[in-house]
Scaffold this motif. Structure first.
Motif, PDB file in Angstrom:
ATOM      1  N   LYS A   1       0.828  -1.405  -0.024  1.00 41.46           N
ATOM      2  CA  LYS A   1       0.152  -0.141   0.115  1.00 41.46           C
ATOM      3  C   LYS A   1       0.883   1.283  -0.084  1.00 41.46           C
ATOM      4  O   LYS A   1       0.487   2.389  -0.500  1.00 41.46           O
ATOM      5  N   SER A   2       2.045   1.343   0.726  1.00 38.88           N
ATOM      6  CA  SER A   2       2.677   2.528   0.773  1.00 38.88           C
ATOM      7  C   SER A   2       3.894   2.343  -0.511  1.00 38.88           C
ATOM      8  O   SER A   2       4.295   1.538  -1.139  1.00 38.88           O
ATOM      9  N   GLU A   3       4.349   3.459  -0.650  1.00 38.20           N
ATOM     10  CA  GLU A   3       5.300   3.902  -1.949  1.00 38.20           C
ATOM     11  C   GLU A   3       6.695   3.542  -0.995  1.00 38.20           C
ATOM     12  O   GLU A   3       7.541   3.375  -1.778  1.00 38.20           O
ATOM     13  N   TYR A   4       6.986   3.852   0.259  1.00 36.91           N
ATOM     14  CA  TYR A   4       7.881   3.805   0.646  1.00 36.91           C
ATOM     15  C   TYR A   4       8.111   2.659   1.839  1.00 36.91           C
ATOM     16  O   TYR A   4       7.065   2.296   2.644  1.00 36.91           O
ATOM     17  N   HIS A   5       9.311   1.953   1.954  1.00 33.53           N
ATOM     18  CA  HIS A   5       9.630   1.024   2.848  1.00 33.53           C
ATOM     19  C   HIS A   5      10.298   1.818   4.043  1.00 33.53           C
ATOM     20  O   HIS A   5      11.103   2.551   3.878  1.00 33.53           O
ATOM     21  N   LEU A   6       9.548   1.684   5.309  1.00 31.42           N
ATOM     22  CA  LEU A   6      10.251   2.250   6.534  1.00 31.42           C
ATOM     23  C   LEU A   6      11.016   1.109   7.389  1.00 31.42           C
ATOM     24  O   LEU A   6      10.384   0.109   7.657  1.00 31.42           O
ATOM     25  N   PHE A   7      12.407   1.241   7.659  1.00 28.73           N
ATOM     26  CA  PHE A   7      13.202   0.554   8.444  1.00 28.73           C
ATOM     27  C   PHE A   7      12.724   0.732   9.995  1.00 28.73           C
ATOM     28  O   PHE A   7      12.803   1.804  10.618  1.00 28.73           O
ATOM     29  N   GLN A   8      11.732  -0.063  10.543  1.00 23.50           N
ATOM     30  CA  GLN A   8      10.876   0.319  11.702  1.00 23.50           C
ATOM     31  C   GLN A   8      11.780   0.667  12.825  1.00 23.50           C
ATOM     32  O   GLN A   8      11.284   1.699  13.517  1.00 23.50           O
ATOM     33  N   PRO A   9      12.515  -0.165  13.125  1.00 30.10           N
ATOM     34  CA  PRO A   9      13.689   0.336  14.436  1.00 30.10           C
ATOM     35  C   PRO A   9      14.185   1.817  14.403  1.00 30.10           C
ATOM     36  O   PRO A   9      14.217   2.450  15.303  1.00 30.10           O
ATOM     37  N   GLY A  10      14.114   2.399  13.098  1.00 28.40           N
ATOM     38  CA  GLY A  10      14.724   3.701  12.665  1.00 28.40           C
ATOM     39  C   GLY A  10      13.585   4.626  13.566  1.00 28.40           C
ATOM     40  O   GLY A  10      14.146   5.840  13.878  1.00 28.40           O
ATOM     41  N   MET A  11      12.377   4.282  13.915  1.00 29.07           N
ATOM     42  CA  MET A  11      11.636   5.150  14.705  1.00 29.07           C
ATOM     43  C   MET A  11      11.995   5.505  15.969  1.00 29.07           C
ATOM     44  O   MET A  11      11.730   6.684  16.410  1.00 29.07           O
ATOM     45  N   LEU A  12      12.917   4.621  16.589  1.00 32.86           N
ATOM     46  CA  LEU A  12      13.267   4.934  17.966  1.00 32.86           C
ATOM     47  C   LEU A  12      14.274   6.010  17.885  1.00 32.86           C
ATOM     48  O   LEU A  12      14.458   6.939  18.730  1.00 32.86           O
ATOM     49  N   TRP A  13      15.192   6.131  16.676  1.00 35.25           N
ATOM     50  CA  TRP A  13      15.969   7.183  16.524  1.00 35.25           C
ATOM     51  C   TRP A  13      15.564   8.382  16.232  1.00 35.25           C
ATOM     52  O   TRP A  13      16.048   9.339  16.515  1.00 35.25           O
ATOM     53  N   ILE A  14      14.584   8.379  15.276  1.00 39.68           N
ATOM     54  CA  ILE A  14      13.961   9.530  15.078  1.00 39.68           C
ATOM     55  C   ILE A  14      13.058  10.319  16.116  1.00 39.68           C
ATOM     56  O   ILE A  14      13.236  11.411  16.553  1.00 39.68           O
ATOM     57  N   ALA A  15      12.309   9.229  16.882  1.00 40.27           N
ATOM     58  CA  ALA A  15      11.491  10.124  17.957  1.00 40.27           C
ATOM     59  C   ALA A  15      12.477  10.463  19.249  1.00 40.27           C
ATOM     60  O   ALA A  15      12.049  11.294  19.868  1.00 40.27           O
ATOM     61  N   PHE A  16      13.636   9.776  19.473  1.00 41.25           N
ATOM     62  CA  PHE A  16      14.347   9.988  20.702  1.00 41.25           C
ATOM     63  C   PHE A  16      15.696  10.734  20.505  1.00 41.25           C
ATOM     64  O   PHE A  16      16.004  11.127  21.617  1.00 41.25           O
ATOM     65  N   GLN A  17      16.362  10.389  19.345  1.00 40.10           N
ATOM     66  CA  GLN A  17      17.509  11.097  18.802  1.00 40.10           C
ATOM     67  C   GLN A  17      17.381  12.232  17.766  1.00 40.10           C
ATOM     68  O   GLN A  17      18.389  12.681  17.313  1.00 40.10           O
TER      69      GLN A  17
ATOM     70  N   ASP B   1       6.296   9.697  10.492  1.00 36.76           N
ATOM     71  CA  ASP B   1       5.841  11.042  10.765  1.00 36.76           C
ATOM     72  C   ASP B   1       5.382  11.261  12.212  1.00 36.76           C
ATOM     73  O   ASP B   1       5.506  12.360  12.826  1.00 36.76           O
ATOM     74  N   TYR B   2       4.886  10.073  12.582  1.00 39.51           N
ATOM     75  CA  TYR B   2       4.653  10.289  14.199  1.00 39.51           C
ATOM     76  C   TYR B   2       5.856  10.347  15.047  1.00 39.51           C
ATOM     77  O   TYR B   2       6.026  11.100  16.040  1.00 39.51           O
ATOM     78  N   ALA B   3       6.869   9.766  14.582  1.00 40.08           N
ATOM     79  CA  ALA B   3       7.996   9.638  15.408  1.00 40.08           C
ATOM     80  C   ALA B   3       8.726  11.055  15.328  1.00 40.08           C
ATOM     81  O   ALA B   3       9.087  11.361  16.046  1.00 40.08           O
ATOM     82  N   ALA B   4       8.676  11.716  14.084  1.00 36.42           N
ATOM     83  CA  ALA B   4       8.979  12.915  14.118  1.00 36.42           C
ATOM     84  C   ALA B   4       8.296  13.913  14.961  1.00 36.42           C
ATOM     85  O   ALA B   4       9.081  14.898  15.362  1.00 36.42           O
ATOM     86  N   ARG B   5       6.946  13.696  14.928  1.00 36.75           N
ATOM     87  CA  ARG B   5       6.110  14.647  16.003  1.00 36.75           C
ATOM     88  C   ARG B   5       6.549  14.500  17.415  1.00 36.75           C
ATOM     89  O   ARG B   5       6.710  15.332  18.032  1.00 36.75           O
ATOM     90  N   PHE B   6       6.914  13.184  17.853  1.00 35.89           N
ATOM     91  CA  PHE B   6       7.413  12.980  19.119  1.00 35.89           C
ATOM     92  C   PHE B   6       8.723  13.438  19.505  1.00 35.89           C
ATOM     93  O   PHE B   6       8.830  14.198  20.303  1.00 35.89           O
ATOM     94  N   TRP B   7       9.596  13.681  18.504  1.00 31.21           N
ATOM     95  CA  TRP B   7      10.773  14.334  18.480  1.00 31.21           C
ATOM     96  C   TRP B   7      10.577  15.745  18.896  1.00 31.21           C
ATOM     97  O   TRP B   7      11.424  16.552  19.766  1.00 31.21           O
ATOM     98  N   SER B   8       9.636  16.388  18.010  1.00 34.92           N
ATOM     99  CA  SER B   8       9.350  17.722  18.268  1.00 34.92           C
ATOM    100  C   SER B   8       9.180  18.158  19.562  1.00 34.92           C
ATOM    101  O   SER B   8       9.286  19.286  20.155  1.00 34.92           O
ATOM    102  N   HIS B   9       8.257  17.217  20.376  1.00 33.14           N
ATOM    103  CA  HIS B   9       7.997  17.496  21.833  1.00 33.14           C
ATOM    104  C   HIS B   9       8.981  17.279  22.593  1.00 33.14           C
ATOM    105  O   HIS B   9       9.332  17.846  23.699  1.00 33.14           O
TER     106      HIS B   9
END
Lengths: 77, 393, 122
Positions: free
Chosen positions: B33-49, B129-137
């Motif tokens: 369904k998506s155009e992009y594949h996301l390396f899911q563990p990456g969300m940890l680094w987006i959100a917290f670092q 996008d949600y991980a990036a939102r978390f990082w902004s907070h």
């Protein structure tokens, strides 16, 4: 009179049985009975810790032929 | 006629299956369904670092071999008896064999207040996008309580909340606000990890990192207005910022017959062959199945290899092997287990962190050209098999 | 269109002096490797079967454990190497027994026995 919920967690290794118990507990109402069967030896101490934390009532715990049977009365919900 | 194989989903399980089968001359079609594949563990680094999301995303078309057909669309229904797949836009695809690799469905409605929380702060599960939102907070946080919790004991990547806590603590320390922000890790388990062996290894590391652990805390409801999380076990925590792992369910599609799923919607498979019960032309790989192992990319990758070998006629069996990394500041450990062997003691080391860095670096290549990496991964998994390093590593 | 953009990106990069210098050096390096025949060797090393054999050689349970404990091992080896610079007095059997009273020596002996056990095991 509450419902009787039977949970079969035999053959599931840690943390299987507690995971199943938590799932059953989420659906349970006060007064229900949860009857759970498990073979994982770590289940007994885990269950005791869970009972202590949640304050539900452990009605019966027994072991026969490697199968642990626990009967819990939901009183803390 | 060439056998037509439909692969549903372009996550690690789907891509490895499709790319390996394409090498053997099958007519392979991947539906994603998506155009992009996301390396899911990456969300940890987006959100917290604060890593950029692009670092962990690649177009799906760049991850399939040229001979694989790629169909962009959302699967609506799989009919195992009729061997058909229907997409949401009405397109119908027939198959000779199907490999379902659709992952788990994240249910943000299972816990009251959860959808408000995730819309407000984001999290590290729902998407980049949600991980990036978390990082902004999180990047602006200088005092208060950060709560990392879970709505259910069953979720992808069992060490995820621990990694989140370690990464969060590291960021707070670097920003010099560790003393004014408390990191509370609330876990639905009896100990710091489902396996007591692993719990004993991570507990001192969590203390060292200044993470406060609350065990037996399964999120039951969230009061997003007053910022309180209540647990099923009867406790509550007040938060300033929180990320709660959602309940996981089987994929949100219509699967016929309905008996092919368990109570939570996961697809019932033989845990060794990953064949869907009662169908010799249908498999379920990775997070969407009910195999009693961890839901992680590694199990999806290894499961896909087994399914492909079985389709090629070999009697391969999946042993349920996990290799979940737990990463701290500069070191790593792995949760290593199989169906027959509970997690073994694996101490934290710099070498394991280097291995994990290498696994991450090889991620994209290992999906597109899995055949090149198979011998290397195989040697690693054999060398670290619990039966060989049972006493610990 | 996307491919055209990617191509433009590469051309843009070539405009940077450090990129051009790096490329010239890389070409020199490749030419050197070619002259020495090492390039052929490197190409052979990337063959799937060769990779498999190398991996079988280096990725074993033993090497995994060795690499994992490398910092501790190198520490100990370093400490041993440092003692080699000091003069050593001849030591008799009485001296050996006497030195066992030193807890560090006794611990070292215990380690040696563990090593012997590992050496003699399967």
């Amino acid at each position: 009179m509450g419902e009787r919920i039977v949970v079969d967690a035999k053959g599931m290794a840690c943390p299987g049985p507690i995971t199943k118990l938590v799932k059953a507990y989420r659906k349970a109402k006060s007064g229900d009975i949860i009857e759970i069967y498990a073979t994982d030896p770590g289940f007994k101490p885990d269950l005791e810790a869970w009972i202590k934390r949640t304050g539900n009532e452990l009605v019966e715990i027994s072991e026969e032929g490697g199968v642990i049977k626990a009967v819990i009365k939901v009183t803390a919900k | 006629m060439t056998e037509r194989i439909l692969v549903l989903g372009a996550g690690p399980g789907g891509l490895v299956s499709a790319n390996l089968l394409a090498l053997h001359g099958y007519d392979v079609t991947v539906v994603e369904k998506s155009e992009y594949h996301l390396f899911q563990p990456g969300m940890l680094w987006i959100a917290f670092q604060g890593h950029p999301p692009e670092k962990y995303m690649r177009p799906v078309k760049d991850l399939v071999k040229p001979t694989v057909n790629l169909v962009q669309g959302k699967v609506a229904e799989v009919n195992l008896a009729e061997r058909t797949v229907t997409l949401e836009d009405g397109r119908r695809l027939d198959y000779d064999r199907v490999i379902i690799a659709l992952g788990a469905h994240l249910d943000y409605d299972a816990v009251p207040g959860h959808s408000s929380l995730v819309e407000e702060f984001g999290d590290y599960f729902r998407g980049a996008d949600y991980a990036a939102r978390f990082w902004s907070h999180f990047k602006a946080m200088s005092r208060g309580t950060l709560v990392i919790a879970a709505a259910d004991p069953l979720y992808k990547c069992p060490p995820a909340p621990l990694k989140a806590a370690f990464l969060a603590a590291e960021t707070l320390r670097r920003r010099g606000v560790k003393d004014s922000v408390s990191v509370v890790l609330a876990l639905p388990f009896i100990h710091e990890y489902p396996s007591e062996t692993v719990a004993e290894i991570v507990a001192p590391k969590l203390r060292e990192a200044g993470v406060e652990v609350k065990t037996m805390f399964t999120v039951d409801s969230i009061d997003a207005e007053n910022r309180v999380i209540y647990s099923l076990e009867g406790e509550s925590i007040t938060y300033d910022l929180a990320a709660v792992i959602p309940a996981h369910k089987g994929p949100a599609i219509r699967l016929l017959p309905e008996e092919a799923r368990d109570d939570d919607g996961f697809i019932k498979v033989d845990k060794y062959t990953l064949q869907i019960e009662g169908y010799d032309d249908a498999y379920a790989v990775g997070d969407c199945n009910n195999a009693p192992t961890s839901k992680t990319g590694v199990t999806a990758h290894l499961g896909a290899e087994v399914v492909v070998e079985r389709i090629l006629g070999f009697d391969s069996r999946f042993n349920g092997r996990t290799n979940c990394p737990i990463v701290t500041d500069g070191e790593a450990s792995f949760v290593i287990s199989t169906y027959d062997h509970p997690p073994i003691p694996v101490k934290f080391s710099i070498f394991k962190r280097l291995l994990e860095d290498a696994f991450i670096a090889s991620y994209w290549s290992s999906l597109r050209d899995p055949e090149k990496w198979s011998p290397i991964f195989r040697a690693y998994f054999e060398a670290t098999d619990p039966s060989r390093v049972g006493g610990g590593w | 269109m996307a491919e055209r953009d990617e191509l433009m990106e590469v051309i843009d990069k070539l405009g940077q002096p450090e990129v051009r210098e790096a490329l010239v050096k890389a070409v020199d390096l490749l030419a050197n490797l070619e002259r020495s025949g090492l390039l052929d060797l490197l190409i052979a090393l990337t063959d799937e079967d060769v990779v498999k054999r190398i991996v079988q050689l280096v990725m074993t349970t033993g090497t995994m454990k060795l690499a994992d404990n490398l910092p501790e091992l190198l520490d100990k080896l370093g400490a041993i190497a440092a003692t080699l610079a000091e003069p050593a007095e001849p030591l008799g059997i009485t001296g050996l027994l006497e030195s066992l009273k030193d807890p560090a020596v006794a611990r070292g002996l215990s380690r040696l026995v563990t090593v012997l056990r590992a050496l003699g095991g399967d």
